[in-house]
Design a protein around this motif. Structure first.
Motif, PDB file in Angstrom:
ATOM      1  N   LEU A  25       1.004  -1.064  -0.148  1.00 52.48           N
ATOM      2  CA  LEU A  25       0.187  -0.243  -0.059  1.00 52.48           C
ATOM      3  C   LEU A  25       1.011   1.875  -0.013  1.00 52.48           C
ATOM      4  N   ARG A  26       1.636   1.467   0.651  1.00 54.50           N
ATOM      5  CA  ARG A  26       2.652   1.962   1.129  1.00 54.50           C
ATOM      6  C   ARG A  26       3.449   2.546  -0.743  1.00 54.50           C
ATOM      7  N   ILE A  27       3.860   1.171  -0.629  1.00 51.63           N
ATOM      8  CA  ILE A  27       4.205   1.815  -2.623  1.00 51.63           C
ATOM      9  C   ILE A  27       3.576   1.993  -3.776  1.00 51.63           C
ATOM     10  N   VAL A  28       1.913   1.997  -3.562  1.00 49.71           N
ATOM     11  CA  VAL A  28       1.651   2.360  -4.377  1.00 49.71           C
ATOM     12  C   VAL A  28       0.950   3.460  -4.456  1.00 49.71           C
ATOM     13  N   HIS A  29       0.914   4.043  -3.299  1.00 46.03           N
ATOM     14  CA  HIS A  29       1.102   5.387  -2.783  1.00 46.03           C
ATOM     15  C   HIS A  29       2.371   6.235  -3.175  1.00 46.03           C
ATOM     16  N   TRP A  30       3.143   5.991  -2.723  1.00 50.66           N
ATOM     17  CA  TRP A  30       4.678   6.345  -3.951  1.00 50.66           C
ATOM     18  C   TRP A  30       4.252   6.557  -5.278  1.00 50.66           C
ATOM     19  N   LEU A  31       4.014   5.594  -5.909  1.00 52.80           N
ATOM     20  CA  LEU A  31       3.880   5.098  -7.213  1.00 52.80           C
ATOM     21  C   LEU A  31       2.854   6.574  -7.829  1.00 52.80           C
ATOM     22  N   ALA A  32       2.134   6.752  -7.040  1.00 59.82           N
ATOM     23  CA  ALA A  32       0.954   7.568  -7.031  1.00 59.82           C
ATOM     24  C   ALA A  32       1.635   9.189  -7.958  1.00 59.82           C
ATOM     25  N   LYS A  33       2.195   8.773  -7.290  1.00 58.63           N
ATOM     26  CA  LYS A  33       3.563  10.578  -7.142  1.00 58.63           C
ATOM     27  C   LYS A  33       4.173  10.549  -7.343  1.00 58.63           C
ATOM     28  N   PRO A  34       5.237   9.754  -8.277  1.00 60.92           N
ATOM     29  CA  PRO A  34       6.467   9.885  -8.147  1.00 60.92           C
ATOM     30  C   PRO A  34       6.905  11.239  -8.098  1.00 60.92           C
ATOM     31  N   GLU A  35       7.363  11.800  -8.777  1.00 64.43           N
ATOM     32  CA  GLU A  35       7.965  13.195  -8.978  1.00 64.43           C
ATOM     33  C   GLU A  35       8.407  14.306  -7.120  1.00 64.43           C
ATOM     34  N   GLN A  36       6.891  13.283  -6.448  1.00 65.01           N
ATOM     35  CA  GLN A  36       6.903  13.906  -5.330  1.00 65.01           C
ATOM     36  C   GLN A  36       7.729  12.872  -3.860  1.00 65.01           C
ATOM     37  N   HIS A  37       7.710  11.997  -4.638  1.00 67.09           N
ATOM     38  CA  HIS A  37       8.502  10.629  -3.525  1.00 67.09           C
ATOM     39  C   HIS A  37       9.983  10.034  -4.230  1.00 67.09           C
ATOM     40  N   PHE A  38      10.844  10.539  -5.094  1.00 62.75           N
ATOM     41  CA  PHE A  38      11.972   9.985  -6.072  1.00 62.75           C
ATOM     42  C   PHE A  38      12.432  10.328  -6.357  1.00 62.75           C
ATOM     43  N   PRO A  39      13.907  10.589  -6.526  1.00 63.78           N
ATOM     44  CA  PRO A  39      14.636  11.455  -7.491  1.00 63.78           C
ATOM     45  C   PRO A  39      14.630  11.477  -8.667  1.00 63.78           C
ATOM     46  N   PRO A  40      14.967  12.129  -9.518  1.00 68.38           N
ATOM     47  CA  PRO A  40      15.128  12.148 -10.455  1.00 68.38           C
ATOM     48  C   PRO A  40      16.483  11.020 -10.685  1.00 68.38           C
ATOM     49  N   GLN A  41      16.236  10.096 -12.186  1.00 71.03           N
ATOM     50  CA  GLN A  41      16.573   8.889 -12.204  1.00 71.03           C
ATOM     51  C   GLN A  41      17.211   8.900 -13.775  1.00 71.03           C
ATOM     52  N   VAL A  42      18.182   8.311 -13.834  1.00 76.05           N
ATOM     53  CA  VAL A  42      19.327   8.259 -14.761  1.00 76.05           C
ATOM     54  C   VAL A  42      19.030   7.824 -16.160  1.00 76.05           C
ATOM     55  N   ASP A  43      18.342   6.801 -15.610  1.00 74.47           N
ATOM     56  CA  ASP A  43      17.922   5.905 -16.942  1.00 74.47           C
ATOM     57  C   ASP A  43      16.325   5.978 -16.458  1.00 74.47           C
ATOM     58  N   GLY A  44      15.656   6.268 -17.680  1.00 73.73           N
ATOM     59  CA  GLY A  44      13.978   6.542 -17.303  1.00 73.73           C
ATOM     60  C   GLY A  44      13.305   7.378 -17.314  1.00 73.73           C
TER      61      GLY A  44
END
Length: 115
Positions: A25-44
């Motif tokens: 459930l936590r992962i789904v929450h993060w994936l719903a707004k990935p730019e708020q929860h993860f830094p920019p990626q080199v690939d993708g």
């Protein structure tokens, strides 16, 4: 009046079961707004390609095989899709599937909701 088939009920139950674990459930929450929860990626791209499993693993603090298993459960339930870029797997939330699931639960329970 909506009519659901046995397959519809099985599909909803599988998705709800996948969401019943706090880490998923936590992962789904993060994936719903990935730019708020993860830094920019080199690939993708976080939004169009999804989030690298390595980023999810680091953020949640679990071992990669455990995270991969959680992602497999979510994918089998149709809640996320995966994409391989180079040596990594990226996961993206299937927002339409999640929205449909939640709307179906409202209909099943007779709950009133606003969208």
């Amino acid at each position: 009046m909506n009519t659901y088939s046995d397959q519809d009920f099985e599909s909803m139950a599988q998705a709800l079961s996948a969401l019943s674990h706090d880490n998923r459930l936590r992962i789904v929450h993060w994936l719903a707004k990935p730019e708020q929860h993860f830094p920019p990626q080199v690939d993708g791209d976080l939004v169009s390609d999804g989030v690298c499993v390595g980023f999810i693993t680091e953020k949640i603090g679990l071992k990669q095989p455990t995270v991969t298993n959680h992602m497999k459960v979510l994918q089998e339930a149709g809640l996320v899709k995966s994409k391989r870029i180079k040596n990594w797997v990226f996961y993206k939330l299937q927002e339409d599937r999640l929205r449909h699931l939640l709307e179906s639960v409202h209909v099943l329970t007779g709950s009133k909701h606003s969208t």
